[in-house]
Design an enzyme around this catalytic site. Structure first.
Site, PDB file in Angstrom:
ATOM      1  N   ARG A   1       3.056 -18.258  -9.381  1.00  0.00           N
ATOM      2  CA  ARG A   1       1.812 -17.463  -9.387  1.00  0.00           C
ATOM      3  C   ARG A   1       0.982 -17.641  -8.122  1.00  0.00           C
ATOM      4  O   ARG A   1      -0.228 -17.409  -8.114  1.00  0.00           O
ATOM      5  CB  ARG A   1       0.974 -17.776 -10.635  1.00  0.00           C
ATOM      6  CG  ARG A   1       1.663 -17.439 -11.942  1.00  0.00           C
ATOM      7  CD  ARG A   1       0.724 -17.591 -13.132  1.00  0.00           C
ATOM      8  NE  ARG A   1       1.382 -17.208 -14.364  1.00  0.00           N
ATOM      9  CZ  ARG A   1       2.062 -18.047 -15.154  1.00  0.00           C
ATOM     10  NH1 ARG A   1       2.154 -19.324 -14.806  1.00  0.00           N
ATOM     11  NH2 ARG A   1       2.611 -17.615 -16.260  1.00  0.00           N
TER      12      ARG A   1
ATOM     13  N   LYS B   1      -1.418  -6.463   1.156  1.00  0.00           N
ATOM     14  CA  LYS B   1      -0.478  -5.706   0.336  1.00  0.00           C
ATOM     15  C   LYS B   1       0.922  -6.274   0.528  1.00  0.00           C
ATOM     16  O   LYS B   1       1.403  -6.372   1.650  1.00  0.00           O
ATOM     17  CB  LYS B   1      -0.485  -4.223   0.726  1.00  0.00           C
ATOM     18  CG  LYS B   1      -1.614  -3.426   0.114  1.00  0.00           C
ATOM     19  CD  LYS B   1      -1.411  -1.950   0.388  1.00  0.00           C
ATOM     20  CE  LYS B   1      -2.478  -1.113  -0.291  1.00  0.00           C
ATOM     21  NZ  LYS B   1      -2.267   0.337  -0.032  1.00  0.00           N
TER      22      LYS B   1
ATOM     23  N   GLU C   1       0.510   3.850  13.646  1.00  0.00           N
ATOM     24  CA  GLU C   1      -0.520   3.233  12.811  1.00  0.00           C
ATOM     25  C   GLU C   1      -1.783   2.947  13.623  1.00  0.00           C
ATOM     26  O   GLU C   1      -2.892   2.997  13.099  1.00  0.00           O
ATOM     27  CB  GLU C   1       0.011   1.942  12.178  1.00  0.00           C
ATOM     28  CG  GLU C   1       1.052   2.150  11.089  1.00  0.00           C
ATOM     29  CD  GLU C   1       0.456   2.644   9.777  1.00  0.00           C
ATOM     30  OE1 GLU C   1      -0.786   2.777   9.681  1.00  0.00           O
ATOM     31  OE2 GLU C   1       1.236   2.896   8.846  1.00  0.00           O
TER      32      GLU C   1
ATOM     33  N   LYS D   1      -8.602  -2.241  10.152  1.00  0.00           N
ATOM     34  CA  LYS D   1      -8.019  -2.593   8.860  1.00  0.00           C
ATOM     35  C   LYS D   1      -8.776  -3.734   8.193  1.00  0.00           C
ATOM     36  O   LYS D   1      -9.004  -3.714   6.984  1.00  0.00           O
ATOM     37  CB  LYS D   1      -6.548  -2.970   9.022  1.00  0.00           C
ATOM     38  CG  LYS D   1      -5.867  -3.170   7.672  1.00  0.00           C
ATOM     39  CD  LYS D   1      -4.382  -3.006   7.703  1.00  0.00           C
ATOM     40  CE  LYS D   1      -3.837  -2.972   6.279  1.00  0.00           C
ATOM     41  NZ  LYS D   1      -2.356  -2.892   6.241  1.00  0.00           N
TER      42      LYS D   1
ATOM     43  N   GLU E   1      -8.165  -1.459  -3.377  1.00  0.00           N
ATOM     44  CA  GLU E   1      -7.997  -0.013  -3.267  1.00  0.00           C
ATOM     45  C   GLU E   1      -8.468   0.704  -4.540  1.00  0.00           C
ATOM     46  O   GLU E   1      -7.749   1.479  -5.161  1.00  0.00           O
ATOM     47  CB  GLU E   1      -6.524   0.304  -3.002  1.00  0.00           C
ATOM     48  CG  GLU E   1      -6.278   1.701  -2.447  1.00  0.00           C
ATOM     49  CD  GLU E   1      -4.833   1.909  -2.051  1.00  0.00           C
ATOM     50  OE1 GLU E   1      -4.540   1.810  -0.845  1.00  0.00           O
ATOM     51  OE2 GLU E   1      -3.997   2.161  -2.933  1.00  0.00           O
TER      52      GLU E   1
ATOM     53  N   ARG F   1     -10.359   1.687   0.798  1.00  0.00           N
ATOM     54  CA  ARG F   1      -9.091   1.290   1.412  1.00  0.00           C
ATOM     55  C   ARG F   1      -8.073   2.431   1.476  1.00  0.00           C
ATOM     56  O   ARG F   1      -7.196   2.434   2.333  1.00  0.00           O
ATOM     57  CB  ARG F   1      -8.507   0.114   0.639  1.00  0.00           C
ATOM     58  CG  ARG F   1      -7.214  -0.412   1.239  1.00  0.00           C
ATOM     59  CD  ARG F   1      -6.783  -1.702   0.590  1.00  0.00           C
ATOM     60  NE  ARG F   1      -5.575  -2.208   1.218  1.00  0.00           N
ATOM     61  CZ  ARG F   1      -5.248  -3.480   1.301  1.00  0.00           C
ATOM     62  NH1 ARG F   1      -6.063  -4.393   0.795  1.00  0.00           N
ATOM     63  NH2 ARG F   1      -4.123  -3.860   1.867  1.00  0.00           N
TER      64      ARG F   1
ATOM     65  N   ASN G   1      -4.275   5.151   4.060  1.00  0.00           N
ATOM     66  CA  ASN G   1      -3.085   5.903   3.664  1.00  0.00           C
ATOM     67  C   ASN G   1      -3.036   7.289   4.306  1.00  0.00           C
ATOM     68  O   ASN G   1      -2.218   8.125   3.895  1.00  0.00           O
ATOM     69  CB  ASN G   1      -3.031   6.040   2.137  1.00  0.00           C
ATOM     70  CG  ASN G   1      -2.706   4.718   1.459  1.00  0.00           C
ATOM     71  OD1 ASN G   1      -1.834   3.984   1.889  1.00  0.00           O
ATOM     72  ND2 ASN G   1      -3.431   4.417   0.389  1.00  0.00           N
TER      73      ASN G   1
ATOM     74  N   HIS H   1       0.278   8.900   4.848  1.00  0.00           N
ATOM     75  CA  HIS H   1       1.289   8.114   4.151  1.00  0.00           C
ATOM     76  C   HIS H   1       1.894   8.812   2.926  1.00  0.00           C
ATOM     77  O   HIS H   1       3.009   8.477   2.529  1.00  0.00           O
ATOM     78  CB  HIS H   1       0.709   6.764   3.734  1.00  0.00           C
ATOM     79  CG  HIS H   1       0.585   5.803   4.876  1.00  0.00           C
ATOM     80  ND1 HIS H   1      -0.099   6.108   6.029  1.00  0.00           N
ATOM     81  CD2 HIS H   1       1.073   4.552   5.049  1.00  0.00           C
ATOM     82  CE1 HIS H   1      -0.045   5.074   6.856  1.00  0.00           C
ATOM     83  NE2 HIS H   1       0.665   4.124   6.288  1.00  0.00           N
TER      84      HIS H   1
ATOM     85  N   HIS I   1       5.671   8.422   3.256  1.00  0.00           N
ATOM     86  CA  HIS I   1       6.483   7.626   2.338  1.00  0.00           C
ATOM     87  C   HIS I   1       7.557   8.488   1.672  1.00  0.00           C
ATOM     88  O   HIS I   1       8.679   8.017   1.420  1.00  0.00           O
ATOM     89  CB  HIS I   1       5.606   6.987   1.269  1.00  0.00           C
ATOM     90  CG  HIS I   1       4.867   5.780   1.750  1.00  0.00           C
ATOM     91  ND1 HIS I   1       3.850   5.189   1.027  1.00  0.00           N
ATOM     92  CD2 HIS I   1       4.994   5.037   2.882  1.00  0.00           C
ATOM     93  CE1 HIS I   1       3.392   4.147   1.688  1.00  0.00           C
ATOM     94  NE2 HIS I   1       4.071   4.027   2.815  1.00  0.00           N
TER      95      HIS I   1
ATOM     96  N   HIS J   1       9.155   3.722   9.767  1.00  0.00           N
ATOM     97  CA  HIS J   1       7.910   4.010   9.059  1.00  0.00           C
ATOM     98  C   HIS J   1       6.947   4.788   9.951  1.00  0.00           C
ATOM     99  O   HIS J   1       6.360   5.789   9.526  1.00  0.00           O
ATOM    100  CB  HIS J   1       7.262   2.697   8.609  1.00  0.00           C
ATOM    101  CG  HIS J   1       5.915   2.860   7.971  1.00  0.00           C
ATOM    102  ND1 HIS J   1       5.738   3.353   6.695  1.00  0.00           N
ATOM    103  CD2 HIS J   1       4.667   2.610   8.451  1.00  0.00           C
ATOM    104  CE1 HIS J   1       4.458   3.391   6.411  1.00  0.00           C
ATOM    105  NE2 HIS J   1       3.777   2.946   7.459  1.00  0.00           N
TER     106      HIS J   1
END
Length: 357
Positions: free
Chosen positions: A113, A135, A177, A219, A229, A239, A243, A246, A250, A262
């Protein structure tokens, strides 16, 4: 140079510059065991990093690129940690591009955890995007990053000297990016890049170092205000602004079987989003043209397969920003003004894609 990330899960610093990798021994702390997760092509670099540490080292090589972000590889990492007797006081280091840092971060987040994690990104994309913001995750056949967790590192070391041998195409893909951060938040990035696109993509230049630092700062500011987010609605975008481009990007990656870089896919996604924004949000034509000029000028693609729209639209329905059956995409009304478009007109989406094709 350092950028401070004031995260709700624990603040940390992103160290940027040549030679910052030398700071690693001071950041490891009291951990007795350190796992170094790295792509197989970076084995020599991983060994060099591990040699700095007077600890019990467990090397965990993983496949390169998106092939690392699978449930099978994740399980193998867990089994390796179990075999080495890793406890909560031990540490995971991720060395590599964005796929490796995504995987390594998720390994750290999920093992017992949560154990300590330090990220050492080795690509432009990883430095300005994947390694910052917490992330982590892996891909499924149904889509990208569908399984993961929000988890912050103890530190990020962006040693720009690691980029000296990075292929030019990968440098330019990472710049997508950086440019994205200019369109959603810091117009100074766009101005700095426009002055000299060649210098902007030169990893040894001061201009490049400043662009990377400014993108990391964008960022850091965005994720500190909306770590999970969860705050975006209409023009109040948290947040999810990150994207931009994206949703389609994606989908292109998934449709191409993750054979597209990417940044290349996100470049097409931003060119598409600029046209959707022109139709639905009144974005001026000059800003749309600037997307094409900057991205194209950096050698990034602006289009994908003309006949792929139906498949791409189906894949976009699985996007993490979707709410139920409603698609949500990030658009912009002007420089630095992102907006969430809920349930966009389907005709406008397709028309924008056809225009690109």
């Amino acid at each position: 140079m350092s950028v401070h990330v004031d995260s709700t899960l624990g603040p940390y610093d992103v160290h940027i510059g040549r030679g910052v990798l030398n700071r690693l021994p001071d950041l490891v702390g009291d951990a007795m065991r350190v796992a170094v997760i790295h792509p197989e092509p970076l084995t020599m670099l991983a060994r060099t990093v591990a040699a700095q540490l007077d600890r019990q080292i467990t090397m965990i090589p993983v496949p390169d690129a998106e092939a690392a972000k699978t449930a099978e590889v994740l399980t193998r990492c867990w089994d390796t940690l179990a075999g080495a007797g890793f406890t909560r006081s031990d540490l995971v280091i991720g060395i590599g591009g964005g796929t490796t840092t995504d995987l390594a971060g998720f390994v750290a987040a999920s093992w017992l955890r949560g154990v300590g994690y330090i990220s050492i990104p080795t690509s432009v994309l990883a430095m300005v995007d994947a390694a910052v913001g917490g992330k982590t995750g892996i891909n499924l056949g149904a889509g990208k990053n569908l399984v993961g967790a929000f988890y912050e590192p103890l530190a990020v070391l962006c040693d720009l000297s690691l980029l000296d041998t990075l292929p030019e195409r990968d440098v330019r893909a990472g710049m997508a990016e950086v440019i994205k951060c200019g369109f959603i938040a810091d117009t100074g990035i766009l101005e700095l890049a426009r002055e000299d696109l060649t210098d902007a993509a030169d990893t040894t230049s001061d201009r490049f170092a400043e662009l990377v630092t400014r993108a990391v700062q964008v960022k850091a500011t965005v994720v500190a205000a909306d770590f999970r987010e969860s705050t975006s609605q209409g023009a109040n975008v948290g947040r999810e602004a990150l994207n931009y481009g994206h949703t389609l990007g994606h989908a292109i990656e998934a449709h191409a079987g993750y054979t597209w870089r990417h940044g290349d896919a996100i470049s097409v996604g931003m060119a598409w989003c600029s046209r959707v924004s022109r139709q639905l949000l009144g974005l001026d034509h000059e800003t749309v043209v600037m997307h094409d000029d900057l991205l194209g000028g950096l050698g990034l693609p602006l289009r994908y397969e003309q006949s792929a729209w139906a498949d791409l639209r189906r894949i976009m329905s699985l996007d993490k920003k979707a709410r139920g059956a409603t698609l949500r995409i990030v658009g912009i009304t002007e420089f630095g003004k992102p907006v969430i478009i809920d349930g966009p007109d389907e005709g406008a989406l397709e028309a924008a894609y056809r225009e690109l094709s």
